[in-house]
Scaffold this motif. Sequence first.
Motif, PDB file in Angstrom:
ATOM      1  N   SER A   1     -17.123 -10.661  -7.900  1.00  0.00           N
ATOM      2  CA  SER A   1     -17.128 -11.507  -9.096  1.00  0.00           C
ATOM      3  C   SER A   1     -16.532 -10.742 -10.273  1.00  0.00           C
ATOM      4  CB  SER A   1     -18.542 -12.006  -9.410  1.00  0.00           C
ATOM      5  OG  SER A   1     -19.441 -10.935  -9.544  1.00  0.00           O
TER       6      SER A   1
ATOM      7  N   ARG B   1     -13.638 -18.697  -9.649  1.00  0.00           N
ATOM      8  CA  ARG B   1     -14.037 -18.687  -8.239  1.00  0.00           C
ATOM      9  C   ARG B   1     -15.562 -18.606  -8.099  1.00  0.00           C
ATOM     10  NH1 ARG B   1     -15.476 -15.163  -4.563  1.00  0.00           N
ATOM     11  NH2 ARG B   1     -15.112 -13.398  -5.943  1.00  0.00           N
ATOM     12  N   VAL B   2     -16.201 -17.718  -8.856  1.00  0.00           N
ATOM     13  CA  VAL B   2     -17.651 -17.565  -8.673  1.00  0.00           C
ATOM     14  C   VAL B   2     -18.432 -18.773  -9.187  1.00  0.00           C
ATOM     15  CG1 VAL B   2     -17.626 -15.050  -8.590  1.00  0.00           C
ATOM     16  CG2 VAL B   2     -17.975 -16.195 -10.782  1.00  0.00           C
ATOM     17  N   ALA B   3     -17.795 -19.590 -10.013  1.00  0.00           N
ATOM     18  CA  ALA B   3     -18.480 -20.816 -10.468  1.00  0.00           C
ATOM     19  C   ALA B   3     -18.543 -21.850  -9.343  1.00  0.00           C
ATOM     20  CB  ALA B   3     -17.776 -21.409 -11.679  1.00  0.00           C
ATOM     21  N   LEU B   4     -17.772 -21.612  -8.278  1.00  0.00           N
ATOM     22  CA  LEU B   4     -17.797 -22.526  -7.127  1.00  0.00           C
ATOM     23  C   LEU B   4     -18.956 -22.206  -6.186  1.00  0.00           C
ATOM     24  CD1 LEU B   4     -13.971 -22.635  -6.350  1.00  0.00           C
ATOM     25  CD2 LEU B   4     -15.262 -24.028  -7.966  1.00  0.00           C
ATOM     26  N   THR B   5     -19.585 -21.043  -6.407  1.00  0.00           N
ATOM     27  CA  THR B   5     -20.809 -20.690  -5.677  1.00  0.00           C
ATOM     28  C   THR B   5     -21.827 -21.811  -5.818  1.00  0.00           C
ATOM     29  OG1 THR B   5     -20.417 -18.449  -6.505  1.00  0.00           O
ATOM     30  CG2 THR B   5     -22.539 -18.844  -5.470  1.00  0.00           C
TER      31      THR B   5
ATOM     32  N   PHE C   1     -15.443 -30.403 -10.995  1.00  0.00           N
ATOM     33  CA  PHE C   1     -14.409 -29.405 -10.697  1.00  0.00           C
ATOM     34  C   PHE C   1     -14.682 -28.741  -9.350  1.00  0.00           C
ATOM     35  CE2 PHE C   1     -12.427 -25.164 -10.923  1.00  0.00           C
ATOM     36  CZ  PHE C   1     -11.118 -25.556 -11.153  1.00  0.00           C
ATOM     37  N   ARG C   2     -15.958 -28.504  -9.033  1.00  0.00           N
ATOM     38  CA  ARG C   2     -16.279 -27.933  -7.717  1.00  0.00           C
ATOM     39  C   ARG C   2     -15.805 -28.867  -6.606  1.00  0.00           C
ATOM     40  NH1 ARG C   2     -21.385 -26.908 -10.334  1.00  0.00           N
ATOM     41  NH2 ARG C   2     -21.320 -24.796 -11.193  1.00  0.00           N
TER      42      ARG C   2
ATOM     43  N   LYS D   1     -11.990 -28.855  -6.285  1.00  0.00           N
ATOM     44  CA  LYS D   1     -11.509 -27.661  -5.591  1.00  0.00           C
ATOM     45  C   LYS D   1     -11.803 -27.732  -4.097  1.00  0.00           C
ATOM     46  CE  LYS D   1     -10.088 -24.156  -7.038  1.00  0.00           C
ATOM     47  NZ  LYS D   1      -8.686 -23.708  -7.199  1.00  0.00           N
TER      48      LYS D   1
ATOM     49  N   LEU E   1     -19.017 -18.352  -0.596  1.00  0.00           N
ATOM     50  CA  LEU E   1     -19.507 -19.172   0.512  1.00  0.00           C
ATOM     51  C   LEU E   1     -20.987 -18.901   0.744  1.00  0.00           C
ATOM     52  CD1 LEU E   1     -16.442 -18.437   2.824  1.00  0.00           C
ATOM     53  CD2 LEU E   1     -16.765 -20.394   1.292  1.00  0.00           C
TER      54      LEU E   1
ATOM     55  N   ASP F   1     -12.634 -10.184  -9.724  1.00  0.00           N
ATOM     56  CA  ASP F   1     -11.814 -11.373  -9.948  1.00  0.00           C
ATOM     57  C   ASP F   1     -11.773 -11.765 -11.412  1.00  0.00           C
ATOM     58  OD1 ASP F   1     -11.426 -11.365  -7.301  1.00  0.00           O
ATOM     59  OD2 ASP F   1     -12.554 -13.184  -6.859  1.00  0.00           O
ATOM     60  N   MET F   2     -12.923 -11.642 -12.081  1.00  0.00           N
ATOM     61  CA  MET F   2     -12.973 -12.123 -13.465  1.00  0.00           C
ATOM     62  C   MET F   2     -12.317 -11.170 -14.446  1.00  0.00           C
ATOM     63  SD  MET F   2     -16.431 -14.303 -13.871  1.00  0.00           S
ATOM     64  CE  MET F   2     -15.793 -14.898 -15.439  1.00  0.00           C
TER      65      MET F   2
END
Lengths: 345, 345
Positions: free
Chosen positions: B214, A220-224, B286-287, B290, A124, B217-218
């Motif tokens: 990051s 998830r971090v690609a949604l940053t 994709f962002r 989501k 976020l 999670d990865m």
Amino acid sequence: MKQRIAIVGLGLIGGSLARRLVNAGCEVVAWNHNDRPYETAEADGIRCVPTLAVLTDAKPDVLVLCNPLKAMPEILGALKPLIDPSVTTLTDVGSVKGMVREQVRAAGLEHCYVGAHPMAGNELSGWESSDPTLYDGALWAITVDGNTEYQRFRAVATMIVDHCANRLIVLDDVTHDRCAALISHMPHVISTAMINELVANPDRNIAAALAAGSWRDMTRVALTDPNRTRAMVEEDAANVEALLRNMANRLTLMANVLHGMTAQQGAPTAGDDKEMARFFVQGQPFREYKALAKEPDFAERCETAELSIPETGWQKMLLDSARRGEHIVRFNGYRQAMAQVRSSV
Amino acid sequence: MKQRIAIVGLGLIGGSLARRLVNAGCEVVAWNHNDRPYETAEADGIRCVPTLAVLTDAKPDVLVLCNPLKAMPEILGALKPLIDPSVTTLTDVGSVKGMVREQVRAAGLEHCYVGAHPMAGNELSGWESSDPTLYDGALWAITVDGNTEYQRFRAVATMIVDHCANRLIVLDDVTHDRCAALISHMPHVISTAMINELVANPDRNIAAALAAGSWRDMTRVALTDPNRTRAMVEEDAANVEALLRNMANRLTLMANVLHGMTAQQGAPTAGDDKEMARFFVQGQPFREYKALAKEPDFAERCETAELSIPETGWQKMLLDSARRGEHIVRFNGYRQAMAQVRSSV
């Protein structure tokens, strides 16, 4: 004694830090490039000011730059004639340390600067996403060089361990940026490449439907905000480049082994079998490290080390401590620190 | 009417499924290759039996193979003379569908088989980690071919939507395995390569200390039992190989752009700047997908579609529905289904 802290930039990182420091009883004064967060921030006990001049007039012990990296040169230039270095230590929370120190040096503020990077964050951004618990259990890297004054290091370290109740390690900029590339900047690129791969795939709707935990966590971090990620990667370009090449080689090696297996109808040659086994066993020390750190009373069971910090060479002494896997958790005196001895990989 | 379900293998996936089906009021009978889970499983209401013969004697409506993929040929061989195909439909939960169907065919059980793959799991394994909530909100892929009998599809679909309260889509094996490679098998390899990269790095202790969200999670899926991951990847080798080469190319492209930037001291050429911008914008659909799916009332706001399922060509009709982004959530009749229309990428 509680510190007076100035925050520049009430985004996710700066806003969460400001709120955590207020909760800890610090006097927090903040400036943001627009006043949108001011009403709720004031309600949270943060004194919000209209200009950087009013911010520096508050004579903060520590001024924390939480602005975007792109805005750094302009803000440093504005602060230069305002800041009182006899009172205020300058620090920042940027994810790349070498470049920020160069910018601080270019602005003529290096003598009052200590670098910092809290390992906290999420996908976020903005004040509305800020949350003081974002820093729960966080480790900070403090970056120093041979010219850093010990008292300035202590001012920032006090903010971290006493007021944020966080841990810290001391690094030089080069080591920090190399390690941050490994555990953050390179993974951000990989995560982004993964969503690019999905979007380019004709089966993308079915793939997105099937996506479960592994895909969700790894992307998830690609949604940053991609602009933030791009800036971070560009500012650590050489380190990220080297790691991406290593990763591309690892993936190509595995692709070649799988190609051999397909050609042999699932029966790998001895060489391929060995490569495959090697690939899946190589990371075992990290799996064991994580298993250990996951045990519920891990932090309590960590041994502690008392560190006597010398007047000269303290930077190297603390870097060596970080290399041994020690995290500073408390100060018992001006040059006495207590470190937890964490497990090593 | 509640079904009678047989489970082979009380590991994470099979154990969680058994417990969820018991909670839903189904009669569940289970066999495991050892009886270690039996005492606690019996206490949970699962009838545990000593042999596959006793399991098939229970005349289950559906028999779900939840054993490791490696054990599949042996278990199928043992089941062949025992199973009563006039009563029992055979299915499985394997993450690779083409190979399982081949093994089922080799065992002479294809006529009573429908493939299934629940998109649920975590990095744990074994009965002791099983949890019926593992399936909360899960989507299953059911895989069929031109010979699949509709009534057998319905038996498995009933277990999924009525008793597990899950969603499903219908695919052919090839589409399934290609998509599963993209969203699961390839990411597992990448995650493993990342922990290998850390372990090979001289700064690994500092990097591990700095690792935050990051990295955590990865690399979570790299903590999975590496033997399970290896089996999964080997069984989908050709698809994973192609995706790893795509990913290696994407990473190399970005490394080249970063190399250009470093050479130009951070000032990219117009070509590099364009590539960099393209890389960070490509995944935008994709962002957005989501962001939409994250809205709190997303599932409730999804439109629904009534599907009339024809007697012939029902397989293709349901595959087309999956391609449109529809998920079957309920049956209103023997050949009437209700699907949620999810957003598309």
